[in-house]
Enzyme design. Structure first.
Site, PDB file in Angstrom:
ATOM      1  N   ASP A 144       0.803  -1.230   0.000  1.00 18.24           N
ATOM      2  CA  ASP A 144       0.000   0.000   0.000  1.00 18.24           C
ATOM      3  C   ASP A 144       0.835   1.279   0.000  1.00 18.24           C
ATOM      4  O   ASP A 144       0.341   2.337  -0.373  1.00 18.24           O
ATOM      5  CB  ASP A 144      -0.938   0.007   1.224  1.00 18.24           C
ATOM      6  CG  ASP A 144      -0.183  -0.194   2.534  1.00 18.24           C
ATOM      7  OD1 ASP A 144       1.050  -0.363   2.501  1.00 18.24           O
ATOM      8  OD2 ASP A 144      -0.831  -0.192   3.602  1.00 18.24           O
ATOM      9  N   HIS A 145       2.098   1.198   0.380  1.00 17.72           N
ATOM     10  CA  HIS A 145       2.908   2.415   0.492  1.00 17.72           C
ATOM     11  C   HIS A 145       3.594   2.783  -0.829  1.00 17.72           C
ATOM     12  O   HIS A 145       3.433   3.871  -1.345  1.00 17.72           O
ATOM     13  CB  HIS A 145       3.979   2.242   1.568  1.00 17.72           C
ATOM     14  CG  HIS A 145       3.490   2.446   2.958  1.00 17.72           C
ATOM     15  ND1 HIS A 145       2.523   1.663   3.531  1.00 17.72           N
ATOM     16  CD2 HIS A 145       3.843   3.354   3.909  1.00 17.72           C
ATOM     17  CE1 HIS A 145       2.301   2.079   4.768  1.00 17.72           C
ATOM     18  NE2 HIS A 145       3.086   3.108   5.025  1.00 17.72           N
ATOM     19  N   ASP A 174       4.234  -0.942  11.240  1.00 21.60           N
ATOM     20  CA  ASP A 174       3.741   0.377  10.875  1.00 21.60           C
ATOM     21  C   ASP A 174       3.140   1.001  12.127  1.00 21.60           C
ATOM     22  O   ASP A 174       2.387   0.343  12.855  1.00 21.60           O
ATOM     23  CB  ASP A 174       2.666   0.272   9.784  1.00 21.60           C
ATOM     24  CG  ASP A 174       2.358   1.645   9.226  1.00 21.60           C
ATOM     25  OD1 ASP A 174       2.883   1.981   8.147  1.00 21.60           O
ATOM     26  OD2 ASP A 174       1.621   2.403   9.885  1.00 21.60           O
ATOM     27  N   ARG A 219      -0.325  12.967  10.090  1.00 22.40           N
ATOM     28  CA  ARG A 219       0.986  13.580  10.360  1.00 22.40           C
ATOM     29  C   ARG A 219       1.196  14.783   9.450  1.00 22.40           C
ATOM     30  O   ARG A 219       0.912  14.705   8.262  1.00 22.40           O
ATOM     31  CB  ARG A 219       2.110  12.572  10.093  1.00 22.40           C
ATOM     32  CG  ARG A 219       2.129  11.518  11.150  1.00 22.40           C
ATOM     33  CD  ARG A 219       3.333  10.603  11.053  1.00 22.40           C
ATOM     34  NE  ARG A 219       3.264   9.721  12.207  1.00 22.40           N
ATOM     35  CZ  ARG A 219       3.563   8.434  12.194  1.00 22.40           C
ATOM     36  NH1 ARG A 219       3.999   7.870  11.082  1.00 22.40           N
ATOM     37  NH2 ARG A 219       3.446   7.724  13.282  1.00 22.40           N
ATOM     38  N   SER A 240       7.005   7.471  12.766  1.00 22.11           N
ATOM     39  CA  SER A 240       6.936   6.166  12.108  1.00 22.11           C
ATOM     40  C   SER A 240       7.669   5.056  12.856  1.00 22.11           C
ATOM     41  O   SER A 240       8.533   5.300  13.689  1.00 22.11           O
ATOM     42  CB  SER A 240       7.528   6.338  10.723  1.00 22.11           C
ATOM     43  OG  SER A 240       8.156   5.185  10.283  1.00 22.11           O
ATOM     44  N   ARG A 246       9.488   2.954  11.118  1.00 17.07           N
ATOM     45  CA  ARG A 246      10.484   2.494  10.143  1.00 17.07           C
ATOM     46  C   ARG A 246      11.830   2.187  10.804  1.00 17.07           C
ATOM     47  O   ARG A 246      12.471   3.062  11.380  1.00 17.07           O
ATOM     48  CB  ARG A 246      10.633   3.507   9.002  1.00 17.07           C
ATOM     49  CG  ARG A 246      11.098   4.881   9.411  1.00 17.07           C
ATOM     50  CD  ARG A 246      10.994   5.874   8.259  1.00 17.07           C
ATOM     51  NE  ARG A 246       9.604   6.229   7.997  1.00 17.07           N
ATOM     52  CZ  ARG A 246       9.205   7.421   7.563  1.00 17.07           C
ATOM     53  NH1 ARG A 246      10.067   8.371   7.302  1.00 17.07           N
ATOM     54  NH2 ARG A 246       7.919   7.671   7.366  1.00 17.07           N
TER      55      ARG A 246
HETATM   56  C1  MIC Z   1       4.203   6.582   8.137  1.00 18.17           C
HETATM   57  O1  MIC Z   1       3.037   6.916   8.240  1.00 18.17           O
HETATM   58  O2  MIC Z   1       5.152   7.311   8.456  1.00 18.17           O
HETATM   59  C2  MIC Z   1       4.510   5.198   7.601  1.00 18.17           C
HETATM   60  C3  MIC Z   1       5.117   5.352   6.271  1.00 18.17           C
HETATM   61  O3  MIC Z   1       3.320   4.468   7.460  1.00 18.17           O
HETATM   62  C4  MIC Z   1       5.448   4.528   8.596  1.00 18.17           C
HETATM   63  C5  MIC Z   1       6.047   3.282   8.162  1.00 18.17           C
HETATM   64  C6  MIC Z   1       7.167   3.470   7.212  1.00 18.17           C
HETATM   65  O4  MIC Z   1       7.983   4.369   7.370  1.00 18.17           O
HETATM   66  O5  MIC Z   1       7.259   2.643   6.303  1.00 18.17           O
HETATM   67  C7  MIC Z   1       4.850   4.283   9.987  1.00 18.17           C
HETATM   68  O6  MIC Z   1       3.995   5.025  10.385  1.00 18.17           O
HETATM   69  O7  MIC Z   1       5.316   3.393  10.704  1.00 18.17           O
HETATM   70 FE1  SF4 Z   2       0.009   4.904   5.048  1.00 19.02          FE
HETATM   71 FE2  SF4 Z   2       1.342   5.647   7.228  1.00 19.02          FE
HETATM   72 FE3  SF4 Z   2      -0.146   7.389   5.868  1.00 19.02          FE
HETATM   73 FE4  SF4 Z   2      -1.314   5.502   7.227  1.00 19.02          FE
HETATM   74  S1  SF4 Z   2      -0.065   7.141   8.074  1.00 19.02           S
HETATM   75  S2  SF4 Z   2      -1.832   6.133   5.165  1.00 19.02           S
HETATM   76  S3  SF4 Z   2       0.086   3.799   6.991  1.00 19.02           S
HETATM   77  S4  SF4 Z   2       1.696   6.365   5.150  1.00 19.02           S
END
Ligand code: MIC
Ligand code: SF4
Length: 643
Positions: A64-65, A119, A379, A535, A537
């Site tokens: 999905d990313h 995630d 965010r 995140s 990550r």
């Molecule tokens: C995000 O919202 O920052 C992400 C991308 O979903 C991350 C995960 C990632 O960095 O792959 C998260 O929230 O953990």
């Molecule tokens: Fe995707 Fe992270 Fe955004 Fe949710 S917050 S939609 S998991 S990138």
């Protein structure tokens, strides 16, 4: 003793340690999820553990990313993950099927179960009474292999909801209110448990919006009770069989209580650049906007989309505004197509995007220079939209849609009467985009398909006898993982290639950092409070590890990032006296004598600034298990040693 709901579920899953607040416990994990931006690494780690088949009740991999596929890298990752899933007993949600948290809630989540996901918004599952926690990829790999997942036994904050939301005031406003009161660090070490009469007035998708964005509090997770509302949702998803009623015991004692009268809330927005910088529409005043983005795991349910379609019906998006809409899952998109709401959105001029994270992770739809963007996401960190000086406001879908029509931030209460929006009695169920794993007898014949961009994860070194290294970077408070390891369309395709992605480490703060750190060979990073928020990550730990960072010394850490540092073999220390933060400068050399011995002896680690000659005390808030992981050189080495 009367227990909180979170305690009941946690206690039923403890396999190591005791349920004592502040001490470390190992939990049995029933379900796991991964997404593709963290998934490749997690599955490489899982492969390295040599476990043939996952040992959880259900593990699901979502794509999905990284769905832009601007080059071969993303598609190679998707193919790799798909083949690993087939081989190792994991369900594979194909690209196009939707955002992991939305789909998991619809199709897999179950009250009373534990879920960890690579995630940070995994707590979305708390909307149906799960203990759902965001974790680093390595921790998810270990859980898939049947290992326990460790957390600090949390304090429980009870948010008591009374009353009912006024028309056009949304679940998003509830979590914005909680963020306003508790801040982005207010939830660290805590679970946020919702209760009270107001709970029954909120549907499952509304509850999920609240638990989803609870991640922005820094909380371990958030949870709602499982009740008749949960039951009808699960029934409409054809999954009534997983329903169990769950709530706190009468007289449960909480560590903190927050009271919110739903009826007193008004539409709000989190202003740039922090999810807790919350103001009411009235306080913000007249704000001309450039862009509106609706979607993300926070606000992309069918209910959200139906409200948006109602507002847009028969109207046109304001001339200077770009409106994009990404429904959260194939189920949502398909139902919108069938009931005509999609046509309403298209008619109004919305730019319909695929069911994926998209703009939320900077994969397209970056705003214009200094552009003001209203987003229904969770965010709004600086630069995350892909435009360095973009100004992102986090709002409800109702406020977003109303504003898209007027060109200004608009209080949705000006829309007049609000009809009743209800969850359908039956959702459209078609799991044809979820590929089940092959049977055990066939798994040996499955070939795992790799691509040239998929590099093995770098291995960490055991703690050396002495750490003596320069401070390669000193940063301030609230540094996010988007600072440490930025995402976006340019960098996300490199998630499977640590040497390459490391070149962008700290790019938001100091573009010269990677070269400087590599030239030094080993180095130390110094940060302020709430370092590593955001995140999950693990790249924000793996890239520094690859660049030679041996220790990170801060005023305080965010939970998941600190665990990721430990897993990557980087020593996380906090200043005992915050004034010592001011006494160190970038370029100073710090020396930590016999770090392993110091850790063994207790929680205090002495650091000497050899440039100034001054020594100072730091704290290693680590369990014995974490100390052993660090000494061994990270979680993979530790797990290998133990087996
Ligand atoms: C995000 O919202 O920052 C992400 C991308 O979903 C991350 C995960 C990632 O960095 O792959 C998260 O929230 O953990
Ligand atoms: Fe995707 Fe992270 Fe955004 Fe949710 S917050 S939609 S998991 S990138």
């Amino acid at each position: 003793m009367a227990l909180a709901l979170a305690e009941k579920i946690l206690n039923a899953h403890i396999v190591d340690g005791k349920p004592e607040k502040g001490s470390e416990v190992g939990l049995k994990i029933d379900q796991t999820l991964t997404q593709d931006a963290t998934g490749t690494m997690a599955y490489l780690e899982f492969e390295a553990m040599g476990v043939p088949r996952v040992k959880t009740e259900r593990s699901v991999a979502y794509i999905d990313h990284n769905t832009l596929q601007n080059g071969f890298e993303n598609a190679d990752d998707h193919r790799f993950i798909g083949s690993v899933c087939k081989k190792h007993g994991i369900y594979f949600s194909r690209p196009g099927n939707g955002i992991c948290h939305q789909v998991h809630l619809e199709r897999f989540g179950a009250p009373g179960k534990t879920l960890i996901g690579s995630d940070s918004h995994t707590p979305t599952g708390g909307g149906i009474g799960m203990i759902a926690i965001g974790a680093g990829g390595m921790d998810v790999a270990v859980a898939m292999g049947g290992g326990a997942y460790y957390i600090t036994y949390p304090q429980i904050v009870n948010v008591r909801l009374t009353g009912k939301l006024q028309p056009w005031v949304a679940a998003k406003d509830v979590i914005l209110e909680v963020l306003k009161r508790l801040s982005v660090k207010g939830g660290v070490g805590k679970i946020i448990e919702y209760s009270g009469d107001g709970v029954k007035t909120l549907s499952v998708p509304e509850r999920a919006t609240i638990t989803n964005m609870g991640a922005e509090l820094g909380a371990t997770t958030s949870i709602f009770p499982s009740d008749e509302v949960t039951k009808s949702f699960l029934k409409a998803q054809g999954r009534e069989s997983v329903y169990v009623p769950l709530s706190a015991d009468d007289g449960a004692v909480y560590d903190e209580v927050v009271e919110i009268d739903l009826g007193a809330l008004v539409p709000m927005a989190a202003c740039p650049h922090s999810p807790d910088n919350v103001k009411t529409c009235e306080e913000i005043g007249k704000l001309k906007i450039d862009q509106v983005c609706i979607g993300s795991c926070t606000n992309s349910s069918l209910l959200d989309m139906l409200k948006v379609a109602y507002i847009l019906k028969g109207k046109t998006v304001y001339p200077d505004v770009s409106l994009s809409i990404a429904p959260g899952s194939k189920q949502v998109l398909n139902m919108l197509a069938e009931n005509g709401a999609l046509s309403v959105m298209i008619d109004a001029g919305a730019r319909i995007l695929e069911s994926a994270c998209g703009p939320c992770i900077g994969m397209g739809q970056s705003p214009n220079s200094a552009g003001i963007s209203l987003r229904t996401f969770n965010r709004n960190f600086e630069g995350r939209s892909g435009t360095k000086d973009g100004q992102v406001y986090l709002v409800s879908p109702e406020l977003a849609a109303a504003s898209a029509l007027t060109g200004y931030l608009t209080d949705p209460r000006t829309l007049g009467d609000m009809p009743d929006f209800e969850i359908p009695k039956e959702f459209k169920i078609n799991d044809n985009m979820i590929v089940p794993p092959v049977s055990e007898s066939k798994m040996d014949s499955v070939e795992v398909l790799r691509g040239p961009n998929i590099k093995p994860f770098p291995s960490a070194q055991p703690l050396s006898d002495v750490i003596s290294a320069q401070i390669a970077l000193k940063v301030g408070d609230n540094i996010t993982t988007d600072h440490i390891m930025p995402a976006g369309a340019k960098i996300l395709p490199l998630r499977s290639n640590i040497p390459k992605i490391s070149k962008f480490c700290f790019a938001v703060c100091d573009e010269a950092f990677p070269d400087r750190a590599l030239a030094l060979g080993k180095s130390i990073v110094v940060g302020g409070s709430n370092y590593g928020q955001g995140s999950s990550r693990e790249h924000a730990a793996l890239a520094p590890m690859y660049l030679g960072v041996k220790a990170v010394i801060t005023k305080s850490f965010a939970r998941i990032h600190m665990a990721n540092l430990v897993n990557a073999g980087i020593l996380p220390l906090t200043f005992v006296n915050e004034a010592d933060y001011d006494a160190v400068s970038q370029g100073d050399t710090l020396t930590i004598e016999a770090p392993a011995k110091q850790l063994e002896a207790g929680d205090e680690v002495t650091v000497t600034n050899t440039t100034t000659g001054k020594a100072f005390k730091t704290k290693a808030s680590l369990s014995d298990r974490q100390k052993a992981i660090l000494t061994a050189g990270g979680l993979i080495n530790y797990t290998g040693k133990k087996n």
